[in-house]
Design a protein around this motif. Structure first.
Motif, short mmCIF file in Angstrom:
data_model
loop_
_atom_site.label_atom_id
_atom_site.label_comp_id
_atom_site.label_asym_id
_atom_site.label_seq_id
_atom_site.Cartn_x
_atom_site.Cartn_y
_atom_site.Cartn_z
N LEU A 7 -4.64 -3.45 -10.09
CA LEU A 7 -4.70 -4.00 -8.73
C LEU A 7 -5.14 -5.45 -8.81
O LEU A 7 -6.12 -5.78 -9.49
N VAL A 12 -1.85 2.05 -3.32
CA VAL A 12 -1.86 1.83 -4.77
C VAL A 12 -2.11 3.18 -5.44
O VAL A 12 -2.89 3.99 -4.94
N ASP A 62 -12.08 2.78 -5.64
CA ASP A 62 -11.71 1.39 -5.33
C ASP A 62 -11.11 1.26 -3.95
O ASP A 62 -10.77 0.17 -3.50
N GLU A 63 -10.96 2.34 -3.23
CA GLU A 63 -10.42 2.30 -1.87
C GLU A 63 -11.45 1.67 -0.93
O GLU A 63 -12.65 1.91 -1.06
N GLU A 111 -3.42 5.76 -8.39
CA GLU A 111 -4.47 5.89 -9.38
C GLU A 111 -3.94 5.50 -10.76
O GLU A 111 -2.85 5.88 -11.14
N VAL A 134 -7.05 1.50 -11.26
CA VAL A 134 -7.57 1.79 -9.93
C VAL A 134 -7.93 3.26 -9.84
O VAL A 134 -7.22 4.13 -10.36
N SER A 135 -9.03 3.57 -9.14
CA SER A 135 -9.42 4.95 -8.85
C SER A 135 -9.69 5.05 -7.35
O SER A 135 -9.68 4.05 -6.63
N LYS A 136 -9.94 6.27 -6.90
CA LYS A 136 -10.21 6.48 -5.48
C LYS A 136 -11.43 5.70 -5.02
O LYS A 136 -11.55 5.31 -3.86
N SER A 189 -5.59 1.10 0.20
CA SER A 189 -5.52 2.56 0.09
C SER A 189 -5.11 2.93 -1.34
O SER A 189 -4.20 2.32 -1.92
N VAL A 190 -5.74 3.97 -1.89
CA VAL A 190 -5.45 4.45 -3.25
C VAL A 190 -4.96 5.89 -3.15
O VAL A 190 -5.65 6.74 -2.58
N ARG A 191 -3.76 6.14 -3.69
CA ARG A 191 -3.21 7.49 -3.69
C ARG A 191 -3.45 8.13 -5.05
O ARG A 191 -3.32 7.48 -6.10
N GLN A 211 0.84 -1.19 0.00
CA GLN A 211 0.00 0.00 0.00
C GLN A 211 0.88 1.25 0.00
O GLN A 211 2.02 1.21 0.49
#
Length: 1665
Positions: A1432, A1426, A1473-1474, A1428, A1469-1471, A1498-1500, A1424
């Motif tokens: 994933l 991940v 998907d958090e 954007e 992945v997008s936010k 967590s998605v950054r 973690q």
């Protein structure tokens, strides 16, 4: 008969053509052999022989070397070809190789095959010699030197001869001994040496490479000085000081003093000699001689004269003051020795007499005046300047003291400066010479010193000035324009002279020509020419001073000269080849490139101008004539510019239409009266189709007008037709006429012919031949004859046996019918003219035939008296009874019966012919008679000599032929020739040939003149004719033997002009002489028309024996003068360049180049110039030595010095001398440890590496950062930075200096870059941070930017204390491995790097949470957070290998996937998907299941923010540039590719580009609006906030607004001024600082209020301003 038939058959066979096919035969192959067959050495003779087998002849041979297909080899100086042999007389190495031969023969050569190859390998007779100098190539004066020439002999018994050469001049002749010794070396022995080795008797020579011998001065020439300086007084003590500089340490000197060339004192070690009390006998010339002990080397000083004054000096005593003295006054007595010499001390006596001086002595001190020579305001380094101090007033004997920058700094002389008399000379100025100089005079006597002079400021600038070069005009330059280049040195200072260079600054300076001039600072090209001589790059160089100090070269100015007009082209119309009479136009074409240019045209032939200059570009020849044939050019000149150009030559060929006519008469004049005469005008037509008109002229009057007939007839000529005739021919339609030469027509009366018989018998026998001849006495030209028999009416005709030929009628076999009366008549012309009839002749033919034939031997019918002739009578059946008869003077008589005849059988010999032997002879017996023979006896002839050409006076070199002829043309004559004597005939010699009747002198000489006779001879017992009359042949010299004169004299100094004058007098008008000059039997100039040859600047090599040879053009006659010796003496010897102290030095040492040249002509001033590698080091100057104060490696090179005699142009260059400057130490190299960039806080060491080449050199190190010192000089090398900081970033250098030498070298700059403490990355193997108990996991730590030198620390659940290696947990390098994970191993992990002895720590890595589960099912996720846009993958893992029936994934407790796949994948992945994820595994038909623990994903954000900025701002004016920049903070490493879109008012203006910059070059109102930018990458797109851009109207749009604002401000200012006035009225003073005067107590409150008000008003006014 059979033989005849056989002969006929053979002839037929011989003439019958046959075709025979030749059999095919192989080409012969010649055999090539070599002699000798063994080893061949250089110089041996080698012969190749080529033979074609079979012995057939006629072969020629060709020889080939290297290849059969190469060019045949030819005869050279060392080879020859003779028949079948090719001989190499002296083999050389280059003769080695393979040889072939080939034979050929016939006119169209038939070639054989090539022979087999024969190889010639030429071996060296001896090796190339090597010259060795012992003991060394650099020796001191007086030391012995041996030159050893080594050569290896390869052929036994070879004897070698050795010859030694210095500076290309032989030191010795050939000799068999090898070494050459110089017992005691001298400076003059310095030079380049070679040795040449020759094999005796072989001619093989080899020369060694040059070896340089340098002889160093042991000590300098001594200088003798006197103390005190001469002249002295009698009785004074005098000391002689012998000063000498020793160059070799440890040299012991012996001194000897000489007076008037006699020993004064023997050799000793003292450099002084004292004369305690000098007397008049001590007056004379003194020298000192110095000898180096043990070497025999001595040197003597120049002579110095010691002069003494007799008697004793008488001092003069003066008093000050001179008037009455009162008690208490100060009195000064001054005592001065006459002559003002120095060094006197004075004793004072009271009561003794002394002369008193009553003249007034001024109390004012005389003024010292300081001047500068040259008076330049700006001096540059190395220039020479002299300061001169002069004291005003009449006082003499001053000595001078010099001060710099005040009286505390006393000036003394040093290496670069000298004080002499009233001058202080700085020979090579340096910056430390700058300052303010003063001087003061000091003397013995009153006044004893002057005032101090005013200060003179001397400014010495570093380096050289660089002049500025400008061109005027600056634009395009055309031919004929005037171009001025101006050169100036800034800042301005006087004294500069300028040199101009074209093409290259290293070329020879350009000099003034007819079209250029150099004046002061300008170089003017008055009429630029379109050629490389004008166009190109120009530079200037400034120089000043007697030994010029030169500036740098200026920047180049390029001059390109354009054509004013093109080179003219001359064309001929209609063609370059025309016929006579045709019109020809010459057209001169030239293209004008500059508008308004007026051209003038001039036409030229080889004979000169056809026309003067004019504006017409055409020249016409209305009717071409033959004389117009020739070469033509046109010359074009631009009016008023002087620019001229000439076309190429064009040849005009004018062909004749027809030739000059020739007039002939038919018949030829003179003609008979009544004869028809035809005038024939013959002319040759050269142009087909030309129609001619003919006109005939008699005695210059027209006989007939023009017509087309080329003949004119006179039917019957009369006496009035006599006269001179011409014909004139004209080409119809052209006007071209040509007239023949005059021909005279003469007439004569009709002749009567005469008839004669041969033989002269009126009675002949049948079968005999008789000839009747008819002749007209006046001549037979043109006559034909008619014959009549028995009648005058009808001429007889030619029948068989009766032929008419010319003037004869011949009856071949007479018959009885041929007898009768015969007469003849002449006729001529087409309309025949008939002569009168001849008299009749009666011929009788008898049938009786003779049986004898009479013959003559020799068969000459004309016999000369005294000759011998034999008549033979041949009779069938014998000669019995035959008599010889003679018919003479009309009667016959029996003959052969006198003293002159001798009968011998059938022959009668006339042994000595006489006149009476003339007549017709026959022999007869009874009625039988032989044929008749007519003999004519003539007196001995006298031949006639004729000359061709017919002139008895000829000139030398001409050809003359003398012809000898006997009148009548009788046969059998040969001729003898006599000169100056009738006794001995001349013989045929070279240039004098005898052929037939001629004697030819091919090239007459004066010796050929004289008296010539000839004489004929004929017969076996020769009969000689009389001698001819003598002919006197005069042979005059065509020209005199030349005399060679040398002007001004036969002895000249080099550089002078010498003229060779060849004088020869011409005796034959029109003779053209060619002159050729010979030196030492070699041509120095080919033949030319000049009778003198100039040697503009004589050189010693021009010394020699001269002759001149004169040749008369076209005759081959040459004469040579006597030899004249010309001696050209050297003005000065060739210079020898020496390098001191040695040719190999260490950098930093002082090197002096000494150019030695001996002057042979008194008064010659020499200038010296030094060059290095063919580039100037110094301009020409009068000083000899050239110094390099501190040599550096770039001074290494080949040096020469050139010496020039001032004003003579004679220059001599020394041989090259090599100077090697060795580095004391190498240029240093600076390195960082560790290498840059370094981490912030890290210890850095700077290492300055410099290699030392000279043992014992001590180095000092200095470190520099950004050109500022970090440390002073120190002997330790490394420099340390304990903990690097950002301020340590910069460019570093180190400087190394050799202690005590001033030699410094600086390293290249090396940049030290700093970087922040590195980030550390932490990765897992396997990749998932969720594992099961018992599994192995490895954590790997890495420092971004490189792992070199790093060690790693590991932390768990705490950042303070690193974990240690324990059982099952190992640390290896960058990895931390847990072998069998337990639940206790789960937790947070970090790592950090460290390196260095004083450890530098990196930043902590991001934490990794390791989960160790003992559950059956676990959910594994990547590390973690991940980013954007990344993919994933979640994996659901079961501890044991059960058969899954279903895997279910949950997000935030909601089912998101159910299937057999153990993985859940998200592509981008997008936010959204958090969240929290878990999985459930089902097996055994879903009977059993297990859930994993929840795992947070967590998605950054890929971009944390996007901003749009404007430059220069959001508000711009119309026309200004505007830049919009889109910036995005990216959270991913490495940075992905971004795409930018700029949007205005919702509409894209750029669409997805790679550039973050959007530029508007010139803003407009339409660009106003709201802008955003969007950034997109990996499917992620984000936009910035809006940015409003306002484009404002420009200044001219705001004028109206400004006007209104100004009007408002004016009202406000008026109000403010009124308010201020109000303040003053109220008694308060308002000041800008807001303060006021103090007032009384009762007014303070009111004043404060007014001050505040006034202050506000003023403040407002300031703001408005």
């Amino acid at each position: 008969m059979r033989a005849g038939k056989l002969y006929i058959v053979m002839c037929l066979l011989a003439t019958t053509p046959t075709h025979v096919t030749s059999p095919t035969v192989d080409k012969p192959k010649p055999v090539l052999t070599r002699e000798p067959a063994g080893e061949i050495f250089e110089g041996d003779k080698v012969t190749l022989s080529c033979v074609v087998r079979g012995g057939s002849g006629g072969w020629r041979y060709r020889w080939y070397k290297g290849s059969q297909h190469s060019t045949p080899v030819y005869q050279t100086d060392s080879s020859s070809k003779t028949g079948a042999g090719y001989t190499i007389s002296a083999a050389a190495l280059n003769h080695s190789g393979e040889y072939w031969c080939r034979a050929e023969r016939g006119r169209n050569p038939f070639n054989s095959d090539y022979s087999s190859a024969v190889n010639i390998e030429v071996s060296e007779l001896f090796s190339t010699s090597t010259l060795t100098v012992l003991p060394d190539a650099s020796v001191w004066e007086g030391e012995p030197v041996t030159l050893q020439c080594g050569a290896h002999i390869n052929k036994h018994d070879t004897q070698l001869q050795y010859r030694y050469i210095k500076d290309n001049v032989n030191l010795s002749g050939a000799r068999s001994r090898d070494p050459y010794s110089i017992p005691a070396a001298e400076l003059k022995d310095t030079g380049s040496y070679q040795c040449e080795v020759e094999a005796a008797g072989m001619g093989v020579k080899k020369r060694s490479d040059s070896v340089w011998l340098f002889v160093k001065e042991l000590f300098r020439k001594p200088t003798l000085t006197f103390t005190p300086v001469s002249p002295e007084w009698e009785g004074e003590a005098v000391t002689l000081q012998c000063g000498v500089q020793i160059n070799k340490q440890g040299t012991q000197l012996q001194y000897r003093y000489i007076k008037d060339n006699g020993n004064l004192i023997g050799a000793g070690s003292q450099d002084q000699h004292s004369i305690p009390a000098a007397g008049l006998r001590d007056t004379g010339s003194y020298q000192c001689e110095v000898e180096a002990a043990g070497t025999g080397l001595n040197k003597r000083s120049d002579s110095v004269r010691l002069s003494l004054k007799d008697g004793q000096p008488k001092p003069v005593l003066t008093r000050e003051p001179a008037g009455e003295i009162l008690e208490g006054d100060t009195v000064t007595l001054s005592c001065v020795v006459e002559g003002g010499s120095d060094g006197w001390r004075y004793l004072w006596h009271k009561g003794m007499l002394s002369d008193l001086l009553s003249s007034f002595v001024s109390t004012e001190r005389p003024q010292a005046v300081l001047t500068q020579e040259p008076a330049w305001t700006q001096i540059y380094e190395t220039e020479r300047v002299t300061l001169r101090c002069q004291v005003q007033g009449g006082y003499t004997d001053w000595r001078f003291t010099w001060y710099k920058d005040g009286r505390n700094d006393l000036v003394t002389q040093d290496y670069y400066s000298r004080i002499a008399g009233d001058s202080y000379t700085i020979s090579s100025a340096a910056q430390y010479h700058s300052g303010k100089y003063t001087c003061k005079g000091v003397r013995t006597g009153n006044p004893s010193f002057s005032t101090i002079s005013d200060a003179l400021t001397l400014r010495v600038s570093a380096g050289k000035p660089k002049p500025v070069l400008t061109q005027k005009p600056a634009g395009e330059i055309l031919e004929g324009d005037t171009v001025t280049l101006s050169c100036s040195v800034q800042p301005y200072s006087s004294g500069w002279r300028y040199l101009w260079y074209k093409g290259s600054q290293y070329s020879t300076p350009v000099y003034q020509t007819d079209s250029s001039s150099g004046t002061g600072v300008g170089y003017t090209i008055s009429a630029a020419a379109l050629s490389q001589s004008t166009g190109g790059e120009y530079r200037c160089l400034a120089g000043r001073g007697s030994k010029p100090f030169n500036s740098d070269y200026s920047n180049a100015v390029k001059i390109k000269v354009s054509e004013l007009f093109s080179t003219p082209t001359l064309t001929v119309r209609p063609h370059a080849s025309v016929w006579e009479g045709e019109a020809v136009t010459l057209q001169c074409g030239a293209q004008i490139y500059k508008q308004g240019t007026q051209l003038q045209y001039r036409y030229i032939t080889v004979n000169g101008d056809l026309s003067g200059a004019g504006s017409q570009d055409q020249y016409s020849i209305p009717a071409a004539e033959l004389r117009d044939r020739g070469s033509y050019q046109c010359e074009v000149e631009a009016a008023g510019t002087g620019v001229k150009k000439r076309s190429d030559s064009v040849w005009l060929s004018v062909s004749e239409l027809f030739r000059k006519p020739t007039l002939t008469f038919t018949p030829v004049s003179p003609v008979w009266e009544g004869e028809a005469v035809t005038l024939q005008c013959g002319v040759q037509i050269d142009k087909w189709g030309t129609r001619l008109q003919y006109r005939y002229i008699k005695d210059n009057g027209d006989l007939r007008g023009a017509g087309s007939q080329d003949q004119h007839s006179i039917p019957a000529a009369e006496l009035r037709d006599t006269g001179s005739y011409q014909c004139e021919v004209e080409a119809a339609g052209t006007g071209l006429k040509k007239r023949s030469d005059s021909v005279r027509l003469s007439l004569k009366e009709l002749p009567q012919p005469t008839i004669t018989l041969e033989p002269p018998f009126l009675e002949i026998c049948t079968g005999e031949t008789v000839t009747l001849r008819c002749g007209v006495e006046v001549g037979s030209a043109g006559w034909k004859y008619l014959w009549y028999k028995d009648s005058e009416d009808t001429p007889v005709l030619q029948t068989a046996g009766r032929s008419i030929t010319g003037d004869s009628y011949t009856i071949t076999a007479a018959a009885v019918s041929d007898q009768g009366q015969y007469c003849c008549r002449g006729q001529r012309g087409d309309q025949p003219l008939y002569s009168q009839l001849s008299d009749k002749v009666i011929l009788t033919v008898s049938e009786v035939r003779p049986k004898a034939v009479l013959t003559l031997h020799p068969a000459w019918t004309q016999i000369f008296t005294g000759e011998t002739v034999t008549l033979s009578c041949e009779v069938e059946g014998g000669s019995a009874g035959w008599r010889f008869k003679q018919y003479r003077d009309g009667h016959e008589e029996v003959w052969c019966n006198d003293q002159y005849n001798r009968r011998d059988g059938d022959s009668c010999t006339i042994s000595t012919a006489q006149y009476n032997h003339s007549g017709v002879y026959w022999c007869e017996s009874g009625q039988e008679r032989s044929n008749a023979v007519n003999l004519t006896m003539s007196k001995l002839p006298q031949p006639t000599i004729t000359l061709e050409p017919p002139f008895p006076e000829i000139f030398t070199g001409e050809t003359v032929t003398l012809r000898c002829g006997v009148e009548g043309g009788s046969a059998g004559w040969k001729y003898l020739w006599y000169k100056d004597s009738e006794d001995t005939p001349v013989l045929q010699t070279a240039g004098r040939s005898i052929t037939g009747d001629s004697y030819t002198i091919t090239a007459a000489a004066v010796s050929d003149q004289g008296q010539y006779w000839c004489r004929g001879q004929r017969g076996d017992q020769p009969l000689y004719s009389h001698l001819s009359d003598k002919v006197i042949l005069t042979v005059s010299e065509l020209f005199s033997t030349p005399t060679l004169t040398v002007l001004p004299g036969a002895s000249a100094w080099e550089g002078e002009t010498v003229t060779l004058q060849c004088g020869s007098q011409i005796y034959k008008h029109g003779t053209q002489l060619q002159y050729r000059y010979i030196k030492d039997n070699w041509n120095v100039r080919g033949a030319g028309s000049q009778d003198h040859r100039s040697i503009p600047a004589a050189e010693p090599r021009d010394t020699g024996s001269y002759q001149c040879e004169v040749e008369a053009a076209g005759t081959g006659l040459k004469k040579r003068s006597d030899s004249v010796w010309l001696s050209v003496r050297e003005l000065f010897t060739s210079p020898a360049l020496t390098v001191m102290p040695d040719a190999s030095v260490w950098e930093g040492e002082t090197v002096t180049l000494q150019c030695g040249a001996q002057i042979n002509k008194r008064g010659t001033q020499l200038k010296y110039r030094y060059s290095k590698d063919n580039g100037d080091l110094s301009g020409a100057g009068s000083r000899d030595p050239y110094s390099i104060p501190a040599a550096v490696p770039r001074d290494t090179g080949s040096y020469q010095c050139e010496v020039e005699a001032a004003g003579m142009g004679v220059k001599k260059m020394s041989d090259s001398v090599s100077l090697t400057v060795r580095e004391l130490f190498r240029k240093p190299t600076l390195t960082f440890t560790p290498a840059s960039p370094v981490w912030k806080g890290e210890a850095v060491t700077l290492q300055c590496g410099a290699q030392i080449y000279k043992q014992g050199t001590q180095l000092q190190y200095r470190y520099i950062k950004d050109n500022g010192d970090l440390s002073g000089a120190r002997s330790r090398d490394p420099y340390s930075i304990p903990a690097a900081e950002l301020r340590d970033t910069g460019s570093y250098q180190c400087e190394v200096e050799a202690a005590g030498t001033g030699m410094k070298k600086r390293s290249d700059s090396v940049r030290l870059s700093m970087k922040e403490l590195p980030q550390t990355t932490l990765t897992l193997e396997p990749l998932f941070p969720e594992i099961c108990t018992g599994e192995t996991v490895t954590l790997r730590c890495g420092v971004k930017g490189g792992s070199a030198g790093w060690k790693y620390l590991w932390y768990k659940d705490n950042e303070d204390t690193p974990v240690l290696q324990t059982a099952g947990r190992s640390i290896t390098g960058a990895s931390y491995t847990i072998t069998a994970a337990a639940v206790s191993d789960q937790g947070q992990y970090w790592c950090r790097g460290q390196r260095g002895d004083q450890p530098l720590y990196s930043q902590l890595s991001d934490k990794v949470i390791l989960t160790v589960s003992d559950q059956w099912v676990i959910l594994q996720t990547p590390l973690q957070p991940v980013i954007e846009g990344d993919s994933l993958t979640l994996r659901c893992r079961v501890r044991t290998n059960y058969t899954f029936t279903r895997i279910v994934f949950f997000k935030d407790n909601e089912e998101i996937q159910s299937q057999n796949n153990t993985e859940l994948s998200v592509d981008r992945v997008s936010k959204s998907d958090e969240g929290s994820y878990k999985c459930r595994a089902m097996w055994n038909s879903s009977t059993y299941s297990g859930d994993s623990a929840e795992v947070r994903v967590s998605v950054r954000e890929l971009f944390s923010r996007v901003t749009l900025t404007a430059s220069p701002g959001a508000t711009v004016k119309e026309g200004e540039a505007l830049n919009l920049t889109c910036e995005a903070a990216v959270n991913k490493t490495p940075r992905p590719q971004l795409h930018y879109t700029i949007v205005r008012d919702g509409v894209p203006v750029t669409n997805s580009t790679n550039s973050a910059l959007y530029s508007i070059a010139s803003s407009e109102k339409s660009h106003t609006g709201s802008y955003t930018c969007a950034v997109e990458s990996q499917g992620v797109r984000k936009s910035s906030q809006e940015l409003h851009i306002e484009v404002q109207t420009s200044w001219h749009s705001a004028v109206a607004i400004g006007y209104r604002v100004s009007f408002t401000l004016i009202h406000f200012i008026v109000f403010t001024l009124l308010l201020l006035q109000y303040c003053r009225i109220q008694g308060s003073l308002c000041i800008a600082g807001g303060t006021s005067r103090k007032t009384s107590d009762q007014d303070q409150e009111q004043s404060a209020e007014r001050i505040e008000l006034c202050s506000r008003v003023q403040h407002t006014g300031v703001e408005l301003q």
